[in-house]
Design a protein around this motif. Structure first.
Motif, PDB file in Angstrom:
ATOM      1  N   ARG A  19     -14.179   9.305 -28.044  1.00 52.84           N
ATOM      2  CA  ARG A  19     -13.819   7.929 -28.383  1.00 52.84           C
ATOM      3  C   ARG A  19     -13.621   7.164 -27.085  1.00 52.84           C
ATOM      4  NH1 ARG A  19      -8.505   6.157 -31.796  1.00 52.84           N
ATOM      5  NH2 ARG A  19      -8.213   4.202 -30.710  1.00 52.84           N
ATOM      6  N   LYS A  20     -14.310   6.033 -26.959  1.00 53.20           N
ATOM      7  CA  LYS A  20     -14.183   5.172 -25.779  1.00 53.20           C
ATOM      8  C   LYS A  20     -14.200   3.713 -26.210  1.00 53.20           C
ATOM      9  CE  LYS A  20     -16.599   8.124 -22.481  1.00 53.20           C
ATOM     10  NZ  LYS A  20     -17.604   8.137 -21.427  1.00 53.20           N
ATOM     11  N   PHE A  21     -13.436   2.897 -25.497  1.00 51.23           N
ATOM     12  CA  PHE A  21     -13.470   1.453 -25.661  1.00 51.23           C
ATOM     13  C   PHE A  21     -13.666   0.867 -24.279  1.00 51.23           C
ATOM     14  CE2 PHE A  21     -11.343  -2.665 -25.522  1.00 51.23           C
ATOM     15  CZ  PHE A  21     -12.060  -3.328 -26.493  1.00 51.23           C
ATOM     16  N   ALA A  22     -14.722   0.069 -24.102  1.00 52.95           N
ATOM     17  CA  ALA A  22     -15.021  -0.533 -22.794  1.00 52.95           C
ATOM     18  C   ALA A  22     -15.249  -2.030 -22.970  1.00 52.95           C
ATOM     19  CB  ALA A  22     -16.253   0.112 -22.183  1.00 52.95           C
ATOM     20  N   ILE A  23     -14.877  -2.787 -21.946  1.00 56.24           N
ATOM     21  CA  ILE A  23     -15.060  -4.231 -21.986  1.00 56.24           C
ATOM     22  C   ILE A  23     -15.545  -4.706 -20.621  1.00 56.24           C
ATOM     23  CG2 ILE A  23     -12.665  -4.722 -21.381  1.00 56.24           C
ATOM     24  CD1 ILE A  23     -12.861  -7.107 -23.353  1.00 56.24           C
ATOM     25  N   GLY A  24     -16.426  -5.703 -20.631  1.00 59.24           N
ATOM     26  CA  GLY A  24     -16.939  -6.250 -19.386  1.00 59.24           C
ATOM     27  C   GLY A  24     -18.201  -7.053 -19.613  1.00 59.24           C
ATOM     28  N   PRO A  25     -18.677  -7.741 -18.587  1.00 61.05           N
ATOM     29  CA  PRO A  25     -19.864  -8.579 -18.735  1.00 61.05           C
ATOM     30  C   PRO A  25     -21.163  -7.762 -18.741  1.00 61.05           C
ATOM     31  CG  PRO A  25     -19.095  -8.678 -16.485  1.00 61.05           C
ATOM     32  CD  PRO A  25     -18.086  -7.863 -17.256  1.00 61.05           C
ATOM     33  N   LYS A  26     -22.158  -8.295 -19.425  1.00 58.61           N
ATOM     34  CA  LYS A  26     -23.491  -7.692 -19.479  1.00 58.61           C
ATOM     35  C   LYS A  26     -24.512  -8.824 -19.424  1.00 58.61           C
ATOM     36  CE  LYS A  26     -26.184  -4.472 -22.247  1.00 58.61           C
ATOM     37  NZ  LYS A  26     -26.143  -3.608 -23.441  1.00 58.61           N
ATOM     38  N   LEU A  27     -25.514  -8.669 -18.573  1.00 56.62           N
ATOM     39  CA  LEU A  27     -26.528  -9.689 -18.374  1.00 56.62           C
ATOM     40  C   LEU A  27     -27.884  -9.084 -18.685  1.00 56.62           C
ATOM     41  CD1 LEU A  27     -27.071 -12.570 -17.221  1.00 56.62           C
ATOM     42  CD2 LEU A  27     -27.397 -11.462 -15.016  1.00 56.62           C
ATOM     43  N   GLY A  28     -28.685  -9.776 -19.492  1.00 62.25           N
ATOM     44  CA  GLY A  28     -30.008  -9.273 -19.845  1.00 62.25           C
ATOM     45  C   GLY A  28     -31.104 -10.249 -19.447  1.00 62.25           C
ATOM     46  N   TYR A  29     -32.265  -9.699 -19.079  1.00 61.51           N
ATOM     47  CA  TYR A  29     -33.419 -10.510 -18.683  1.00 61.51           C
ATOM     48  C   TYR A  29     -34.673  -9.867 -19.274  1.00 61.51           C
ATOM     49  CZ  TYR A  29     -37.114 -12.358 -15.679  1.00 61.51           C
ATOM     50  OH  TYR A  29     -38.261 -12.920 -15.212  1.00 61.51           O
ATOM     51  N   TRP A  30     -35.510 -10.639 -19.938  1.00 62.66           N
ATOM     52  CA  TRP A  30     -36.745 -10.156 -20.535  1.00 62.66           C
ATOM     53  C   TRP A  30     -37.939 -10.803 -19.852  1.00 62.66           C
ATOM     54  CZ3 TRP A  30     -32.334 -11.399 -23.048  1.00 62.66           C
ATOM     55  CH2 TRP A  30     -31.749 -10.410 -23.828  1.00 62.66           C
ATOM     56  N   PRO A  31     -38.547 -10.143 -18.843  1.00 58.37           N
ATOM     57  CA  PRO A  31     -39.698 -10.723 -18.149  1.00 58.37           C
ATOM     58  C   PRO A  31     -40.956 -10.744 -19.025  1.00 58.37           C
ATOM     59  CG  PRO A  31     -39.183  -8.555 -17.245  1.00 58.37           C
ATOM     60  CD  PRO A  31     -38.122  -8.886 -18.232  1.00 58.37           C
ATOM     61  N   SER A  32     -41.006  -9.891 -20.050  1.00 56.22           N
ATOM     62  CA  SER A  32     -42.127  -9.892 -20.996  1.00 56.22           C
ATOM     63  C   SER A  32     -41.605  -9.359 -22.333  1.00 56.22           C
ATOM     64  CB  SER A  32     -43.274  -9.017 -20.472  1.00 56.22           C
ATOM     65  OG  SER A  32     -42.957  -7.660 -20.564  1.00 56.22           O
ATOM     66  N   PRO A  33     -42.374  -9.461 -23.404  1.00 58.19           N
ATOM     67  CA  PRO A  33     -41.899  -8.981 -24.708  1.00 58.19           C
ATOM     68  C   PRO A  33     -41.640  -7.469 -24.766  1.00 58.19           C
ATOM     69  CG  PRO A  33     -43.734 -10.477 -25.011  1.00 58.19           C
ATOM     70  CD  PRO A  33     -43.622 -10.214 -23.542  1.00 58.19           C
ATOM     71  N   THR A  34     -42.215  -6.686 -23.861  1.00 62.62           N
ATOM     72  CA  THR A  34     -42.045  -5.230 -23.896  1.00 62.62           C
ATOM     73  C   THR A  34     -41.153  -4.685 -22.788  1.00 62.62           C
ATOM     74  OG1 THR A  34     -44.062  -4.937 -22.605  1.00 62.62           O
ATOM     75  CG2 THR A  34     -44.285  -4.910 -24.996  1.00 62.62           C
ATOM     76  N   VAL A  35     -40.612  -5.549 -21.912  1.00 68.66           N
ATOM     77  CA  VAL A  35     -39.788  -5.106 -20.784  1.00 68.66           C
ATOM     78  C   VAL A  35     -38.464  -5.870 -20.812  1.00 68.66           C
ATOM     79  CG1 VAL A  35     -39.603  -4.986 -18.267  1.00 68.66           C
ATOM     80  CG2 VAL A  35     -41.808  -4.588 -19.367  1.00 68.66           C
ATOM     81  N   ALA A  36     -37.361  -5.110 -20.670  1.00 63.67           N
ATOM     82  CA  ALA A  36     -36.036  -5.720 -20.594  1.00 63.67           C
ATOM     83  C   ALA A  36     -35.275  -5.096 -19.428  1.00 63.67           C
ATOM     84  CB  ALA A  36     -35.273  -5.506 -21.882  1.00 63.67           C
TER      85      ALA A  36
END
Length: 56
Positions: A19-36
């Motif tokens: 059992r874990k609870f974590a909090i923090g920022p997450k940033l996502g970038y999708w340069p193409s429909p198949t890559v993240a």
């Protein structure tokens, strides 16, 4: 959170659920429909039956 008990070789091991609870920022970038690409920093709180630390 682990919702079922571990069953190595068919035996049930009770009270060992992770059992874990974590909090923090997450940033996502999708340069193409198949890559993240993701970048994250998460601080863990209330860790049970697992190593405690931070995610980078």
């Amino acid at each position: 959170m682990q919702v079922e008990d571990d069953r190595p070789s068919g035996r049930v091991i009770e009270d060992r659920r992770t059992r874990k609870f974590a909090i923090g920022p997450k940033l996502g970038y999708w340069p193409s429909p198949t890559v993240a690409v993701y970048a994250q920093i998460q601080k863990e709180y209330d860790v049970r039956n697992a190593p405690r630390g931070e995610y980078y």
